[in-house]
Design a protein around this motif. Structure first.
Motif, PDB file in Angstrom:
ATOM      1  N   ALA A 111      10.142  10.079  -9.899  1.00 54.76           N
ATOM      2  CA  ALA A 111      10.035  10.439  -8.439  1.00 54.76           C
ATOM      3  C   ALA A 111       8.508  11.095  -8.177  1.00 54.76           C
ATOM      4  O   ALA A 111       7.940  11.302  -7.465  1.00 54.76           O
ATOM      5  CB  ALA A 111      10.936  11.495  -8.175  1.00 54.76           C
ATOM      6  N   ASN A 112       7.796  10.698  -9.747  1.00 53.67           N
ATOM      7  CA  ASN A 112       6.424  11.719 -10.101  1.00 53.67           C
ATOM      8  C   ASN A 112       5.326   9.974  -9.855  1.00 53.67           C
ATOM      9  O   ASN A 112       5.969   9.587 -10.726  1.00 53.67           O
ATOM     10  CB  ASN A 112       6.415  12.613 -11.573  1.00 53.67           C
ATOM     11  CG  ASN A 112       7.486  13.728 -10.587  1.00 53.67           C
ATOM     12  OD1 ASN A 112       7.878  14.455  -9.514  1.00 53.67           O
ATOM     13  ND2 ASN A 112       8.262  13.833 -11.792  1.00 53.67           N
ATOM     14  N   GLY A 113       4.335  11.150  -9.217  1.00 48.04           N
ATOM     15  CA  GLY A 113       3.026  10.027  -8.934  1.00 48.04           C
ATOM     16  C   GLY A 113       1.848  10.332  -8.600  1.00 48.04           C
ATOM     17  O   GLY A 113       1.715  11.703  -8.098  1.00 48.04           O
ATOM     18  N   ILE A 114       0.894   9.276  -8.201  1.00 43.35           N
ATOM     19  CA  ILE A 114      -0.528   9.879  -7.664  1.00 43.35           C
ATOM     20  C   ILE A 114      -0.678   8.530  -6.916  1.00 43.35           C
ATOM     21  O   ILE A 114      -0.461   7.547  -6.547  1.00 43.35           O
ATOM     22  CB  ILE A 114      -1.677   9.582  -8.508  1.00 43.35           C
ATOM     23  CG1 ILE A 114      -0.880  11.346  -9.838  1.00 43.35           C
ATOM     24  CG2 ILE A 114      -2.872   9.847  -8.437  1.00 43.35           C
ATOM     25  CD1 ILE A 114      -1.911  10.488 -10.847  1.00 43.35           C
TER      26      ILE A 114
ATOM     27  N   THR B 223       7.099  11.750  -0.626  1.00 41.61           N
ATOM     28  CA  THR B 223       6.959  13.355  -0.354  1.00 41.61           C
ATOM     29  C   THR B 223       5.635  13.642  -1.295  1.00 41.61           C
ATOM     30  O   THR B 223       5.490  13.457  -2.227  1.00 41.61           O
ATOM     31  CB  THR B 223       7.879  14.014  -1.168  1.00 41.61           C
ATOM     32  OG1 THR B 223       9.105  13.651  -0.173  1.00 41.61           O
ATOM     33  CG2 THR B 223       7.909  15.263  -0.793  1.00 41.61           C
ATOM     34  N   VAL B 224       4.730  13.428  -0.494  1.00 38.58           N
ATOM     35  CA  VAL B 224       3.387  13.335  -0.812  1.00 38.58           C
ATOM     36  C   VAL B 224       3.321  14.654  -1.232  1.00 38.58           C
ATOM     37  O   VAL B 224       3.308  15.672  -0.307  1.00 38.58           O
ATOM     38  CB  VAL B 224       1.798  13.583   0.469  1.00 38.58           C
ATOM     39  CG1 VAL B 224       0.891  13.004   0.056  1.00 38.58           C
ATOM     40  CG2 VAL B 224       2.486  11.495   0.996  1.00 38.58           C
TER      41      VAL B 224
ATOM     42  N   TRP C 246       4.825   1.262   0.414  1.00 35.90           N
ATOM     43  CA  TRP C 246       5.727   1.385   1.081  1.00 35.90           C
ATOM     44  C   TRP C 246       6.523   1.871   2.468  1.00 35.90           C
ATOM     45  O   TRP C 246       5.988   0.766   3.855  1.00 35.90           O
ATOM     46  CB  TRP C 246       6.446   3.745   0.986  1.00 35.90           C
ATOM     47  CG  TRP C 246       5.382   4.261  -0.052  1.00 35.90           C
ATOM     48  CD1 TRP C 246       6.635   4.897  -0.586  1.00 35.90           C
ATOM     49  CD2 TRP C 246       4.828   4.344  -1.073  1.00 35.90           C
ATOM     50  NE1 TRP C 246       6.529   5.056  -2.291  1.00 35.90           N
ATOM     51  CE2 TRP C 246       4.918   5.258  -1.602  1.00 35.90           C
ATOM     52  CE3 TRP C 246       3.466   4.466  -0.279  1.00 35.90           C
ATOM     53  CZ2 TRP C 246       3.740   5.988  -2.110  1.00 35.90           C
ATOM     54  CZ3 TRP C 246       2.580   5.253  -0.983  1.00 35.90           C
ATOM     55  CH2 TRP C 246       2.479   5.603  -2.051  1.00 35.90           C
ATOM     56  N   SER C 247       7.890   1.225   2.329  1.00 39.47           N
ATOM     57  CA  SER C 247       8.012   1.133   3.593  1.00 39.47           C
ATOM     58  C   SER C 247       9.893   2.307   4.720  1.00 39.47           C
ATOM     59  O   SER C 247       9.445   1.574   5.676  1.00 39.47           O
ATOM     60  CB  SER C 247       9.330   0.373   3.731  1.00 39.47           C
ATOM     61  OG  SER C 247      10.901   0.118   2.780  1.00 39.47           O
TER      62      SER C 247
ATOM     63  N   LEU D 166      -0.582  14.173  -5.444  1.00 48.44           N
ATOM     64  CA  LEU D 166       0.370  14.133  -6.230  1.00 48.44           C
ATOM     65  C   LEU D 166       1.948  13.400  -4.925  1.00 48.44           C
ATOM     66  O   LEU D 166       1.694  13.281  -3.981  1.00 48.44           O
ATOM     67  CB  LEU D 166       1.142  15.056  -6.491  1.00 48.44           C
ATOM     68  CG  LEU D 166       0.004  15.684  -7.561  1.00 48.44           C
ATOM     69  CD1 LEU D 166       0.771  16.763  -8.080  1.00 48.44           C
ATOM     70  CD2 LEU D 166      -0.016  15.194  -9.027  1.00 48.44           C
ATOM     71  N   LEU D 167       2.568  12.694  -6.005  1.00 47.99           N
ATOM     72  CA  LEU D 167       3.383  12.704  -5.250  1.00 47.99           C
ATOM     73  C   LEU D 167       5.395  12.960  -5.700  1.00 47.99           C
ATOM     74  O   LEU D 167       5.127  13.170  -7.099  1.00 47.99           O
ATOM     75  CB  LEU D 167       4.307  10.915  -5.068  1.00 47.99           C
ATOM     76  CG  LEU D 167       2.405  10.129  -4.914  1.00 47.99           C
ATOM     77  CD1 LEU D 167       2.804   8.325  -4.743  1.00 47.99           C
ATOM     78  CD2 LEU D 167       2.837  10.277  -3.225  1.00 47.99           C
TER      79      LEU D 167
END
Length: 143
Positions: free
Chosen positions: A120-123, A85-86, A80-81, A51-52
């Motif tokens: 801000a939420n992802g995979i 947050t993982v 990303w550059s 998750l991110l």
């Protein structure tokens, strides 16, 4: 539902900078259907789906429609550059073998996998441990 995909040749991911990620929006929560990674080197590397929970500085990737009758994707595929947050692992792990072409494709059934709503939420496909290697990666999702 509309289906979309995005893929790329990643730089070597790290445990804090994944190979690729998929972020939701406030209005759309993507259902991840498939995630894949293929080694492009002769060095083994361990990956996992995670998750991110924060966005970092993103570089958008090209999302492709799988059906011309649908509109553009709302969810965003990114690299990303500056590190995101993982968060927690989703339990999907794989050791990419020490050969060019060694890979894995994870599929997720009828409901897919979803992160919480919000930008801000992802995979992501992230490095679990060890030394990251450049790899071919892709994600397929429904909206």
């Amino acid at each position: 539902m509309a289906r979309y995909g995005a893929g790329l040749l990643s730089a070597a991911p790290t445990s804090t900078r994944p190979a690729i990620g998929l972020y939701n929006t406030a209005a759309v929560v993507a259902q991840l259907r498939e995630a894949a990674a293929t080694n492009t080197t002769s060095t083994a590397t361990a990956i996992h789906l995670a998750l991110l929970t924060a966005a970092g500085t993103q570089t958008g990737q090209t999302e492709t429609k799988h059906n011309d009758l649908t509109g553009a994707a709302v969810a965003t595929a990114v690299t990303w550059s500056a590190d995101p947050t993982v968060g927690a692992t989703l339990g999907y792990r794989h050791q990419l073998g020490a050969a060019v072409g060694a890979g894995v494709a994870f599929t997720f059934g009828a409901d897919g996998i979803r992160a919480a709503s919000g930008t801000a939420n992802g995979i992501s496909i992230a490095l679990e441990n060890g030394t990251g290697q450049a790899m071919q990666v892709y994600l397929v999702w429904d909206e």
